[in-house]
Design an enzyme around this catalytic site. Structure first.
Site, PDB file in Angstrom:
ATOM      1  N   LYS A  22     -82.984 -94.768   9.846  1.00  0.00           N
ATOM      2  CA  LYS A  22     -84.176 -95.299   9.199  1.00  0.00           C
ATOM      3  C   LYS A  22     -84.727 -96.507   9.972  1.00  0.00           C
ATOM      4  O   LYS A  22     -85.920 -96.582  10.259  1.00  0.00           O
ATOM      5  CB  LYS A  22     -83.831 -95.705   7.759  1.00  0.00           C
ATOM      6  CG  LYS A  22     -85.042 -96.193   6.987  1.00  0.00           C
ATOM      7  CD  LYS A  22     -84.690 -96.576   5.569  1.00  0.00           C
ATOM      8  CE  LYS A  22     -84.241 -95.368   4.786  1.00  0.00           C
ATOM      9  NZ  LYS A  22     -84.243 -95.556   3.348  1.00  0.00           N
ATOM     10  N   ARG A  92     -82.626-101.639   1.857  1.00  0.00           N
ATOM     11  CA  ARG A  92     -82.203-100.234   1.878  1.00  0.00           C
ATOM     12  C   ARG A  92     -81.130 -99.997   2.925  1.00  0.00           C
ATOM     13  O   ARG A  92     -81.180-100.586   4.001  1.00  0.00           O
ATOM     14  CB  ARG A  92     -83.374 -99.321   2.255  1.00  0.00           C
ATOM     15  CG  ARG A  92     -84.483 -99.250   1.261  1.00  0.00           C
ATOM     16  CD  ARG A  92     -85.624 -98.486   1.910  1.00  0.00           C
ATOM     17  NE  ARG A  92     -86.853 -98.671   1.183  1.00  0.00           N
ATOM     18  CZ  ARG A  92     -87.359 -97.779   0.328  1.00  0.00           C
ATOM     19  NH1 ARG A  92     -86.747 -96.652   0.112  1.00  0.00           N
ATOM     20  NH2 ARG A  92     -88.474 -98.034  -0.284  1.00  0.00           N
ATOM     21  N   GLY A 101     -79.657 -90.400  -0.356  1.00  0.00           N
ATOM     22  CA  GLY A 101     -79.264 -90.794  -1.708  1.00  0.00           C
ATOM     23  C   GLY A 101     -77.809 -91.184  -1.879  1.00  0.00           C
ATOM     24  O   GLY A 101     -77.382 -91.488  -2.983  1.00  0.00           O
ATOM     25  N   MET A 103     -76.154 -93.751  -0.470  1.00  0.00           N
ATOM     26  CA  MET A 103     -75.899 -95.189  -0.529  1.00  0.00           C
ATOM     27  C   MET A 103     -76.987 -95.875  -1.341  1.00  0.00           C
ATOM     28  O   MET A 103     -77.849 -95.224  -1.900  1.00  0.00           O
ATOM     29  CB  MET A 103     -75.797 -95.738   0.872  1.00  0.00           C
ATOM     30  CG  MET A 103     -74.529 -95.254   1.553  1.00  0.00           C
ATOM     31  SD  MET A 103     -74.404 -95.835   3.213  1.00  0.00           S
ATOM     32  CE  MET A 103     -75.766 -95.061   3.979  1.00  0.00           C
ATOM     33  N   ARG A 336     -88.178 -89.287   9.218  1.00  0.00           N
ATOM     34  CA  ARG A 336     -86.919 -88.834   9.817  1.00  0.00           C
ATOM     35  C   ARG A 336     -87.026 -87.338  10.050  1.00  0.00           C
ATOM     36  O   ARG A 336     -87.873 -86.668   9.443  1.00  0.00           O
ATOM     37  CB  ARG A 336     -85.724 -89.147   8.915  1.00  0.00           C
ATOM     38  CG  ARG A 336     -85.814 -88.489   7.570  1.00  0.00           C
ATOM     39  CD  ARG A 336     -84.659 -88.902   6.693  1.00  0.00           C
ATOM     40  NE  ARG A 336     -84.920 -88.484   5.316  1.00  0.00           N
ATOM     41  CZ  ARG A 336     -84.261 -88.933   4.273  1.00  0.00           C
ATOM     42  NH1 ARG A 336     -83.311 -89.812   4.414  1.00  0.00           N
ATOM     43  NH2 ARG A 336     -84.532 -88.502   3.058  1.00  0.00           N
ATOM     44  N   HIS A 452     -83.397 -84.935  -5.542  1.00  0.00           N
ATOM     45  CA  HIS A 452     -82.056 -85.019  -4.978  1.00  0.00           C
ATOM     46  C   HIS A 452     -81.389 -83.647  -4.883  1.00  0.00           C
ATOM     47  O   HIS A 452     -80.863 -83.258  -3.847  1.00  0.00           O
ATOM     48  CB  HIS A 452     -81.211 -85.960  -5.842  1.00  0.00           C
ATOM     49  CG  HIS A 452     -79.794 -86.024  -5.409  1.00  0.00           C
ATOM     50  ND1 HIS A 452     -78.813 -85.250  -5.993  1.00  0.00           N
ATOM     51  CD2 HIS A 452     -79.196 -86.715  -4.415  1.00  0.00           C
ATOM     52  CE1 HIS A 452     -77.676 -85.485  -5.386  1.00  0.00           C
ATOM     53  NE2 HIS A 452     -77.871 -86.369  -4.427  1.00  0.00           N
ATOM     54  N   SER A 768     -55.472 -61.724  25.414  1.00  0.00           N
ATOM     55  CA  SER A 768     -56.315 -62.147  24.297  1.00  0.00           C
ATOM     56  C   SER A 768     -55.518 -63.197  23.519  1.00  0.00           C
ATOM     57  O   SER A 768     -54.409 -62.915  23.049  1.00  0.00           O
ATOM     58  CB  SER A 768     -56.644 -60.948  23.411  1.00  0.00           C
ATOM     59  OG  SER A 768     -57.436 -61.385  22.337  1.00  0.00           O
ATOM     60  N   CYS A 836     -59.046 -64.028  19.988  1.00  0.00           N
ATOM     61  CA  CYS A 836     -59.351 -63.192  18.823  1.00  0.00           C
ATOM     62  C   CYS A 836     -58.825 -63.790  17.529  1.00  0.00           C
ATOM     63  O   CYS A 836     -58.892 -63.183  16.477  1.00  0.00           O
ATOM     64  CB  CYS A 836     -58.834 -61.774  19.020  1.00  0.00           C
ATOM     65  SG  CYS A 836     -57.050 -61.690  19.169  1.00  0.00           S
ATOM     66  N   TYR A 856     -64.620 -63.991  26.812  1.00  0.00           N
ATOM     67  CA  TYR A 856     -65.289 -63.705  25.544  1.00  0.00           C
ATOM     68  C   TYR A 856     -64.567 -64.355  24.373  1.00  0.00           C
ATOM     69  O   TYR A 856     -63.413 -64.751  24.484  1.00  0.00           O
ATOM     70  CB  TYR A 856     -65.410 -62.187  25.315  1.00  0.00           C
ATOM     71  CG  TYR A 856     -64.079 -61.494  25.107  1.00  0.00           C
ATOM     72  CD1 TYR A 856     -63.502 -61.427  23.835  1.00  0.00           C
ATOM     73  CD2 TYR A 856     -63.391 -60.931  26.172  1.00  0.00           C
ATOM     74  CE1 TYR A 856     -62.277 -60.827  23.651  1.00  0.00           C
ATOM     75  CE2 TYR A 856     -62.162 -60.323  25.990  1.00  0.00           C
ATOM     76  CZ  TYR A 856     -61.607 -60.277  24.723  1.00  0.00           C
ATOM     77  OH  TYR A 856     -60.391 -59.692  24.537  1.00  0.00           O
TER      78      TYR A 856
HETATM   79  C1  PEP Z   1     -53.795 -64.136  15.932  1.00  0.00           C
HETATM   80  O1  PEP Z   1     -52.596 -64.335  15.771  1.00  0.00           O
HETATM   81  O2  PEP Z   1     -54.585 -64.999  16.296  1.00  0.00           O
HETATM   82  C2  PEP Z   1     -54.338 -62.809  15.677  1.00  0.00           C
HETATM   83  C3  PEP Z   1     -55.601 -62.538  15.958  1.00  0.00           C
HETATM   84  O3  PEP Z   1     -53.541 -61.924  15.069  1.00  0.00           O
HETATM   85  P1  PEP Z   1     -53.231 -61.898  13.515  1.00  0.00           P
HETATM   86  O4  PEP Z   1     -54.143 -62.864  12.864  1.00  0.00           O
HETATM   87  O5  PEP Z   1     -53.501 -60.501  13.104  1.00  0.00           O
HETATM   88  O6  PEP Z   1     -51.828 -62.268  13.480  1.00  0.00           O
END
Ligand code: PEP
Ligand code: MG
Length: 881
Positions: A22, A92, A101, A103, A336, A452, A768, A836, A856
């Site tokens: 502000k 303020r 809102g 503070m 803002r 709010h 992975s 993953c 990836y």
């Molecule tokens: C992991 O362990 O990150 C994974 C993808 O396998 P899971 O969650 O199935 O054990």
């Protein structure tokens, strides 16, 4: 000498860290010549100094405040406390990141028994002067003296009733004098002291209070929710007052330069005639839409729209602007960057690129990936004929169903218990924040689109309806009525925040789709990003969804989910219970075509993109009934039907369950350890993959299977499983005459695998990172136990900064990932790597993956759009040479 206090003409918009958002913007607007009431800002460093000196304002800060006050007084030609010509100021808060809102604010400071008379004389408006004084007493008492606002409201209500009024504007100057006298009594009763009359004392007490409010409960909750660090502190802005409550040629309002709910490029906001400051935001009176200002004050409207355009062009983003009109003259009190829904964020970003205001990269950085969840929620089925119970203002889009609750604490209680609730209130205040967090949606009977509730709900991406005046809420009886209909606490309602409709009961919802603008923005993300995005999907439906959302492949297909299907579980159990190889093979032969069918479906859905299939991972007991439940059944049968064949069967089953029982299944007989001991299971799965691939190849379709071995800790495990997969492939090739191209890789989810990644890479075509298990095994936590028992407390006590199962622990687990990539690529340059675990769909973890050089990330289908955007942002923020 350190500078703690800055006049508005000494700062600019780059000084947010020091002056708060502000303060920096007030300085910037002063710099570019907009009509801003003059003042000064006490820096965030002063706030930190205040906390370092055990909550006292250091003398150096005090002196600088007094100096700045002198300059302000000179500039305004008025003096704080001067009975003839008093200066009045607002105090303020203003943090680096806006915390609407959360503070405290104090208006009309400088009022006392003497100056009020001066104000009355100067304005020739005694009623206004006394009203302003009583507002000051009320706010100051609440914020600084910590007296509950309820006592003042109750007293005012009594006076109104006594005089037979229904609204405040009916009170006369004399009435307000009576209110002031009553208010002062309340102050004496609660503090045993007179209301402070000395303006400088008022000022410093208020500065203290604003600093204190940085650490009030709601501010702490808000910071935690929005990941705002606690050490930043708040600045304090002292600004000369302008009055919107000086009569019908005055007013106050809030406007956004574009619609913050949809992104549409039209001025959006509301105002109240003859009202002061917080009346609009507090949602106590329902204000008028900004468009009508054009008729009521045409000149002011023209000047205001021009100022809005100027501010948007200056900041190159949608602005949220507070303004006051004092006797026909416009003042800008704040600007803002406006908070907006995901839908609006996307629309505005795309529109601004198309208008040539910003470039594509800036547009990509303007949308918070976390917000995208809002758009991937289900909405009410368009074909459903709605029976609307009431309609309010569509304050924040999205649909929600839940039980009606009337209290924030209750919302939190039920919400934390996993129940879906909708918080219904006359209006919300910052103290309700915890309830809003826990609720699916918010409905208020009062307040407008900038109240709010509306601002907070939009910020959180929750559906919200405001100002639904048809709703008569009875908080005591815990019910609301709309005409004849009464809705009680716990009844289910559905709301549509995009239309403002409230409906009884649960209503059918449909799956979300990506809008054209969303797709366009994501296509820009794809142009920019240098890291792939795949999805975790175990069935053709999820795979199709993932593909539709732009996944470039499947990064993890957990085959155990195919075993869980109710028609298959008896066969899986038969396989587990088999006493000999023949019986086991018989069951596996039955399972094979089923798995093959699943794989065909997934390959088809992915249209030639790579599909990583992981062989069986969980311990076998997961496919058998629960030991305790089984024990109860067996015991019952032993008493009731001791000779039955059912009992024999169950006893057999119990025996097997006991055999497979593990003390710590997370570290037990699972993953490739199953494949080593029961190679026929993995062989069946590998064959099912090859048969599926061969069948589709035969139809002329492209398939790219990547077969993944879980939980490898020693290279020999992988070596053995790799050979098993190769042999299965050979068998299928001989049988079908079709050769499938495929790769074999492994999950890196055991620390030893990361530590010996060079050896493992020799046997793997890809890695992975299974960061779910890698987090469990690195921390030595079992996830379920940690999350249900101590993790929350760990985060609250700041033992851990975040839940490491949601946000990758870069310092520890991340180091293993870095090591895995480095050692793996040393042994095998060009080794393909991905992630993953859950972290593959979390923005900071995605940035880490990009920096670490992974090829990836893979996440659940609904997070794919988020991951595409986060991947683009990571690429833009971390330019690699
Ligand atoms: C992991 O362990 O990150 C994974 C993808 O396998 P899971 O969650 O199935 O054990
Ligand atoms: Mg795992």
């Amino acid at each position: 000498m350190q500078k703690f206090v800055y006049l508005f003409n000494e700062g600019n918009s780059d000084m947010k860290e020091l002056l708060g958002g502000k303060g920096a913007n007030l300085a910037e607007m002063t710099r570019i010549g907009l009509p801003v009431p003059y003042g000064f800002t006490i820096s965030t460093q002063a706030c930190n100094a205040y906390y370092e000196t055990e909550k006292t304002i250091p003398t150096i800060v005090e002196n600088q405040v007094l100096e700045a006050l002198n300059i302000l007084e000179e500039k305004m030609g008025k003096k704080l406390g001067d009975p003839e010509n008093p200066l009045l100021v607002s105090v303020r808060s203003g943090a680096v990141f806006s915390m609407p809102g959360m503070m405290d604010t104090i208006l009309n400071l400088g009022m006392n028994d003497e100056t009020v008379e001066g104000v009355a004389r100067l304005t020739n408006n005694a009623r206004f002067a006394y009203d302003s004084y009583r507002r000051f007493i009320q706010m100051f008492s609440n914020v600084v003296l910590q007296i509950d606002g309820f006592y003042f409201e109750q007293f005012l209500e009594e006076i109104r009733e006594e005089k037979g009024y229904t609204t405040d504007p009916e009170l006369t100057a004399e009435d307000w004098q009576e209110v002031i006298a009553g208010y002062k009594e309340i102050v004496i009763k609660h503090t045993r002291k007179e209301f402070p009359q000395e303006p400088k004392e008022q000022l410093f007490l208020s500065i203290n209070a604003v600093f204190d409010s940085w650490n009030n409960q709601r501010a702490i909750v808000y910071r935690r929710l929005n990941k705002i660090p606690g050490h930043l502190g708040t600045a304090v802005n002292i600004q000369s007052m302008v009055f919107g409550n000086m009569g019908n040629d005055s007013g106050t309002g809030v406007a956004f330069t574009r619609n913050p709910s949809t992104g549409e490029s039209i001025l959006y906001g509301e105002y109240l005639i003859n009202a002061q400051g917080e009346d609009v935001v507090a949602g106590i009176r329902t204000p008028q839409p900004i468009a009508t200002l054009k008729d009521e004050m045409p000149e002011v409207f023209k000047q205001f729209t021009a100022t809005c355009d100027r501010l948007e062009q200056h900041y190159l983003d949608m602005q949220d602007i507070e303004f006051t009109v004092e006797r026909g003259k416009l003042f800008i009190l704040q600007t803002r960057t406006g908070k907006r829904t995901a839908q609006a964020a996307i629309q505005i970003a795309v529109d601004m690129v198309e208008a040539g205001i910003i470039d594509k990269k800036t547009a990509l950085l303007r949308v918070d990936p976390d917000q995208l969840n809002q758009l991937l929620h289900r909405r009410i089925d368009d074909t459903f004929i709605r029976k609307q119970l009431a309609k309010g203002l569509p304050a924040s889009p999205g649909a929600a169903t839940g039980k009606v609750v009337f209290d924030a604490d209750e919302a939190e209680l039920l919400g934390n218990d996993g129940q879906k609730v909708i918080l219904v209130r006359p209006e919300t205040t910052p103290d309700d924040i915890h309830g809003i967090i826990a609720a699916q949606a918010v409905v208020t009977s009062r307040g407008g689109m900038t109240s709010h509730a509306a601002v907070v709900a939009r910020g959180m991406g929750k559906a919200c309806i405001c100002g639904c005046e048809a709703l008569k809420i009875d908080l005591k009886a815990k019910q609301f009525s709309i005409g004849e209909t009464i809705v009680n606490y716990g009844d289910i309602i559905t709301i549509d925040g995009s239309t403002g409709e409230i409906m009884l009961g649960e209503i059918p919802m449909i799956e979300p789709e990506l809008s054209d603008e969303f797709q366009l923005l994501l296509s820009w993300a794809d142009e920019v990003r240098e890291i792939g995005v795949r999805a975790n999907a175990d069935n053709p439906t999820d795979a199709k969804k993932a593909f539709e959302f732009g996944a470039g492949g499947i990064g993890l297909c957990r085959t155990e989910h195919m075993f869980m299907d109710s028609t298959r579980i008896p066969i899986v159990q038969k396989m587990i219970l088999a006493d000999n190889f023949e019986d086991r093979m018989e069951a596996l032969d039955q399972l094979l075509p089923m798995q093959q069918g699943d794989f065909e479906g997934i390959f088809e859905a992915m249209e030639g993109h790579p599909v990583t299939i992981r062989l069986l991972d969980p311990p076998l007991h997961e496919f058998l009934p629960d030991k305790e439940e089984l024990l109860v059944e067996v015991t019952k049968l032993q008493i009731l039907d001791p000779n039955s064949s059912e009992l024999k069967k169950k006893e057999q089953l119990l025996k097997k369950v006991r055999q497979l029982d593990e003390f710590n299944p997370m570290l037990g007989h699972r993953g490739c350890r199953l494949g080593v001991i029961y190679p026929e299971i993995y062989e069946m799965q590998a064959k099912a993959i090859f048969y599926a691939a061969a069948k589709l190849a035969d139809k002329g379709m492209e398939v790219k299977p990547e077969i993944m071995i879980p939980l490898v800790g020693h290279v020999n495990e992988l070596k053995q499983m790799r050979q098993l997969v190769i042999d299965s492939g050979e068998k299928v090739k001989t049988e079908t005459g079709i050769e499938t191209e495929y790769t074999i890789g492994t999950m890196i989810e055991i620390p030893r695998a990361a530590l010996t990644a060079d050896q493992i890479a020799a046997e793997a075509d890809f890695f992975s990172f299974g960061t779910n298990d890698l987090t469990q095994t690195t921390f030595g936590y079992s996830r379920d136990d940690a999350e249900s028992k101590f993790l929350q407390a760990y985060i609250e006590q700041k033992v851990l900064p975040e839940n490491p199962f949601a946000v990758l622990d870069q310092e520890g687990v991340g180091k293993l990932v870095e090591m895995g990539v480095k050692l793996g690529r040393q042994a095998k340059p060009g080794l393909k790597t991905g992630i993953c675990g859950e972290h593959g769909g979390e923005k900071s973890s995605i940035e880490f993956c990009y920096k670490t050089g992974l090829d990836y990330v893979s996440c659940s289908p609904y997070r794919v759009p988020l991951a595409r955007l986060a991947a683009a942002q990571a690429t833009i923020r971390n330019v690699k040479n």
